[in-house]
Design a protein around this motif. Structure first.
Motif, PDB file in Angstrom:
ATOM      1  N   ARG A 201       0.821  -1.001  -0.014  1.00 42.50           N
ATOM      2  CA  ARG A 201       0.089  -0.026  -0.011  1.00 42.50           C
ATOM      3  C   ARG A 201       1.051   1.298   0.003  1.00 42.50           C
ATOM      4  NH1 ARG A 201      -4.816   0.360   4.218  1.00 42.50           N
ATOM      5  NH2 ARG A 201      -5.321  -1.712   3.044  1.00 42.50           N
ATOM      6  N   LEU A 202       2.122   1.328   0.689  1.00 41.82           N
ATOM      7  CA  LEU A 202       2.910   2.456   0.633  1.00 41.82           C
ATOM      8  C   LEU A 202       3.373   2.575  -0.579  1.00 41.82           C
ATOM      9  CD1 LEU A 202       4.414   1.850   4.228  1.00 41.82           C
ATOM     10  CD2 LEU A 202       2.673   3.372   3.803  1.00 41.82           C
ATOM     11  N   ARG A 203       3.851   1.426  -1.263  1.00 42.44           N
ATOM     12  CA  ARG A 203       4.459   1.873  -2.548  1.00 42.44           C
ATOM     13  C   ARG A 203       3.497   2.241  -3.482  1.00 42.44           C
ATOM     14  NH1 ARG A 203       7.937  -3.599  -4.323  1.00 42.44           N
ATOM     15  NH2 ARG A 203       8.200  -2.071  -5.969  1.00 42.44           N
ATOM     16  N   TYR A 204       2.116   1.760  -3.409  1.00 40.03           N
ATOM     17  CA  TYR A 204       1.357   2.203  -4.230  1.00 40.03           C
ATOM     18  C   TYR A 204       1.130   3.697  -3.908  1.00 40.03           C
ATOM     19  CZ  TYR A 204      -3.303   3.108  -6.236  1.00 40.03           C
ATOM     20  OH  TYR A 204      -4.344   3.502  -7.013  1.00 40.03           O
ATOM     21  N   ILE A 205       0.999   4.056  -2.844  1.00 34.75           N
ATOM     22  CA  ILE A 205       0.748   5.711  -2.563  1.00 34.75           C
ATOM     23  C   ILE A 205       2.004   6.419  -2.942  1.00 34.75           C
ATOM     24  CG2 ILE A 205       0.704   7.251  -0.643  1.00 34.75           C
ATOM     25  CD1 ILE A 205      -0.885   5.239   0.753  1.00 34.75           C
ATOM     26  N   TYR A 206       3.143   5.916  -2.802  1.00 37.73           N
ATOM     27  CA  TYR A 206       4.399   6.612  -3.262  1.00 37.73           C
ATOM     28  C   TYR A 206       4.771   6.919  -4.774  1.00 37.73           C
ATOM     29  CZ  TYR A 206       9.204   6.899  -4.925  1.00 37.73           C
ATOM     30  OH  TYR A 206      10.335   7.122  -5.506  1.00 37.73           O
ATOM     31  N   HIS A 207       4.372   5.588  -5.587  1.00 37.62           N
ATOM     32  CA  HIS A 207       4.228   5.920  -7.018  1.00 37.62           C
ATOM     33  C   HIS A 207       3.274   6.683  -7.544  1.00 37.62           C
ATOM     34  CE1 HIS A 207       7.640   3.213  -7.701  1.00 37.62           C
ATOM     35  NE2 HIS A 207       7.072   2.299  -6.772  1.00 37.62           N
ATOM     36  N   MET A 208       1.836   6.620  -7.089  1.00 34.13           N
ATOM     37  CA  MET A 208       0.891   7.450  -7.184  1.00 34.13           C
ATOM     38  C   MET A 208       1.216   8.865  -7.033  1.00 34.13           C
ATOM     39  SD  MET A 208      -1.937   6.290  -8.759  1.00 34.13           S
ATOM     40  CE  MET A 208      -2.713   7.543  -8.190  1.00 34.13           C
ATOM     41  N   CYS A 258      -3.434  -2.438 -23.028  1.00 33.30           N
ATOM     42  CA  CYS A 258      -1.982  -1.979 -22.746  1.00 33.30           C
ATOM     43  C   CYS A 258      -1.528  -3.174 -22.342  1.00 33.30           C
ATOM     44  CB  CYS A 258      -2.530  -0.955 -21.416  1.00 33.30           C
ATOM     45  SG  CYS A 258      -0.754  -0.490 -20.749  1.00 33.30           S
ATOM     46  N   ILE A 259      -0.214  -3.521 -23.243  1.00 38.98           N
ATOM     47  CA  ILE A 259       0.414  -4.477 -22.726  1.00 38.98           C
ATOM     48  C   ILE A 259       2.000  -3.965 -22.614  1.00 38.98           C
ATOM     49  CG2 ILE A 259       1.485  -6.750 -23.858  1.00 38.98           C
ATOM     50  CD1 ILE A 259      -1.718  -6.437 -23.801  1.00 38.98           C
ATOM     51  N   HIS A 260       2.460  -4.707 -21.440  1.00 39.26           N
ATOM     52  CA  HIS A 260       3.755  -4.223 -21.061  1.00 39.26           C
ATOM     53  C   HIS A 260       4.745  -4.142 -21.950  1.00 39.26           C
ATOM     54  CE1 HIS A 260       4.408  -8.385 -19.874  1.00 39.26           C
ATOM     55  NE2 HIS A 260       5.828  -8.005 -19.981  1.00 39.26           N
ATOM     56  N   GLN A 261       4.852  -5.274 -22.535  1.00 42.01           N
ATOM     57  CA  GLN A 261       6.036  -5.202 -23.630  1.00 42.01           C
ATOM     58  C   GLN A 261       5.974  -4.471 -24.633  1.00 42.01           C
ATOM     59  OE1 GLN A 261       5.629  -9.505 -24.738  1.00 42.01           O
ATOM     60  NE2 GLN A 261       7.086 -10.383 -22.982  1.00 42.01           N
ATOM     61  N   GLU A 268      11.263   3.936 -17.781  1.00 43.17           N
ATOM     62  CA  GLU A 268      10.519   4.318 -16.585  1.00 43.17           C
ATOM     63  C   GLU A 268      10.585   3.087 -15.791  1.00 43.17           C
ATOM     64  OE1 GLU A 268       9.042   6.788 -14.619  1.00 43.17           O
ATOM     65  OE2 GLU A 268       7.789   7.251 -16.351  1.00 43.17           O
ATOM     66  N   ASP A 269      10.462   3.374 -14.380  1.00 46.91           N
ATOM     67  CA  ASP A 269      10.307   2.134 -13.408  1.00 46.91           C
ATOM     68  C   ASP A 269       9.146   1.479 -13.557  1.00 46.91           C
ATOM     69  OD1 ASP A 269      11.666   1.257 -10.483  1.00 46.91           O
ATOM     70  OD2 ASP A 269       9.601   1.494 -10.344  1.00 46.91           O
ATOM     71  N   ILE A 270       9.282   0.086 -13.397  1.00 44.56           N
ATOM     72  CA  ILE A 270       8.434  -0.852 -13.771  1.00 44.56           C
ATOM     73  C   ILE A 270       7.244  -0.700 -12.796  1.00 44.56           C
ATOM     74  CG2 ILE A 270       9.100  -2.501 -12.105  1.00 44.56           C
ATOM     75  CD1 ILE A 270       7.274  -3.434 -15.303  1.00 44.56           C
ATOM     76  N   THR A 271       7.334  -0.188 -11.622  1.00 44.29           N
ATOM     77  CA  THR A 271       6.168  -0.268 -10.829  1.00 44.29           C
ATOM     78  C   THR A 271       5.380   1.146 -11.224  1.00 44.29           C
ATOM     79  OG1 THR A 271       7.703   1.081  -9.393  1.00 44.29           O
ATOM     80  CG2 THR A 271       7.124  -1.381  -8.833  1.00 44.29           C
ATOM     81  N   GLN A 272       6.199   2.301 -11.673  1.00 49.28           N
ATOM     82  CA  GLN A 272       5.555   3.532 -12.167  1.00 49.28           C
ATOM     83  C   GLN A 272       4.797   3.306 -13.397  1.00 49.28           C
ATOM     84  OE1 GLN A 272       6.061   6.605 -10.508  1.00 49.28           O
ATOM     85  NE2 GLN A 272       4.261   7.018 -11.960  1.00 49.28           N
ATOM     86  N   ASN A 273       5.254   2.427 -14.383  1.00 50.51           N
ATOM     87  CA  ASN A 273       4.637   2.243 -15.370  1.00 50.51           C
ATOM     88  C   ASN A 273       3.082   1.311 -15.230  1.00 50.51           C
ATOM     89  OD1 ASN A 273       5.930   3.016 -18.162  1.00 50.51           O
ATOM     90  ND2 ASN A 273       7.593   1.569 -17.613  1.00 50.51           N
ATOM     91  N   ILE A 274       3.201   0.277 -14.073  1.00 50.72           N
ATOM     92  CA  ILE A 274       2.059  -0.361 -13.832  1.00 50.72           C
ATOM     93  C   ILE A 274       1.159   0.498 -13.204  1.00 50.72           C
ATOM     94  CG2 ILE A 274       1.192  -2.104 -12.080  1.00 50.72           C
ATOM     95  CD1 ILE A 274       3.939  -3.516 -12.680  1.00 50.72           C
TER      96      ILE A 274
END
Length: 283
Positions: A201-208, A258-261, A268-274
């Motif tokens: 949850r913290l990572r999600y909030i951070y990246h948001m 939206c396909i990641h590849q 861009e950081d993978i978590t940021q892209n997600i």
């Protein structure tokens, strides 16, 4: 007044007046003796003795002083300072320094008898200073000391009092240090545990938050999205997704996926892209 040598104004209840005023507006260059005892004095005007170039004796006994509030630095001829029968528990650091400096150039003696000194860790430095300068104090062996438990008055020699205080305060310091360390460790463990439990949850909030301030994205208030859906899959499902799902949805159903590849931003950081992909698709 300029020729006055002795001034005795004891027992006149001048405490409130002398706290903010001098007893004379004229210089008293020849004054040698001042008696202000029995006046219910709790403090004195800071410059009450300015200009007393020959002052030898100050009697402030039987008042309610808790410290020296007046300036003593210029009383170079002072020989006796009677502070007996007051409410003094300890001197401030500035007063101790001033008296030590005066004592180097004069024969100053101080009477602190019948003051209930506090023997505690807070006043340890005062007790140590008294021991180092015991020759200044009149009748020091009769001084009483109120211990930290407020229950026992003692007339032990000053050295024994100081040694006992140093021992008790050392143990007290160790105890405080141990408690402080325990509290600090507990806080670190608690914060670490909460961080680990809510890490996603913290990572999600951070990246948001990071996405909001670090990258430009148009505000989609009209309900339109860049993608119709974001597909997240593992490598084990790649053949099924690429071979069946994507062709069916994009070619037959005309959906934009939206396909990641294919659609993630390079670098861009993978978590940021997600995070961006989640907020840019409809489903």
């Amino acid at each position: 007044m300029p020729n006055l040598i002795q001034l005795n104004i004891q027992d006149n209840l001048l405490g409130k007046f002398l706290a903010f005023n001098k007893y004379s507006t004229h210089l008293a260059e020849r004054l040698e003796y001042v008696d202000l005892s029995f006046n219910a004095i709790h403090q004195l005007h800071i410059s009450i003795f300015d200009g007393h170039l020959r002052l030898k004796t100050i009697n402030l006994s039987h008042n309610i002083l808790s410290d020296i509030s007046f300036d003593m630095s210029n009383l170079l001829t002072l020989e006796i300072l009677d502070l007996s029968n007051n409410n003094i528990q300890a001197f401030s650091k500035d007063v101790m320094n001033t008296i030590s400096n005066l004592e180097k150039s004069s024969s100053l003696k101080i009477d602190l008898s019948e003051n209930n000194f506090q023997c505690s860790c807070k006043t340890l430095s005062f007790m140590q200073w008294m021991l180092e300068n015991h020759h200044i104090f009149i009748g020091i062996q009769s001084y009483r000391c109120n211990w930290m438990n407020n229950s026992v008055f003692t007339k032990y020699p000053m050295r024994q009092i100081v040694l006992q205080l140093e021992k008790e305060c050392a143990s007290y310091t160790v105890l405080i240090a141990c408690i402080s360390c325990g509290v600090a460790v507990s806080c670190v463990v608690l914060v670490g545990g909460l961080t680990y439990r809510y890490r996603w949850r913290l990572r999600y909030i951070y990246h948001m938050t990071r996405s909001k301030y670090k990258r430009y994205r148009p505000i989609l208030d009209d309900g339109h999205y860049i993608f119709d859906a974001f597909i997240s899959y593992s490598d084990d499902e790649k053949d099924f997704i690429v071979g069946d799902i994507i062709p069916n949805l994009e070619e037959k159903e005309s959906l934009k996926l939206c396909i990641h590849q294919r659609d993630f931003l390079p670098g861009e950081d993978i978590t940021q892209n997600i995070t961006n992909a989640i907020h840019e698709h409809y489903y």
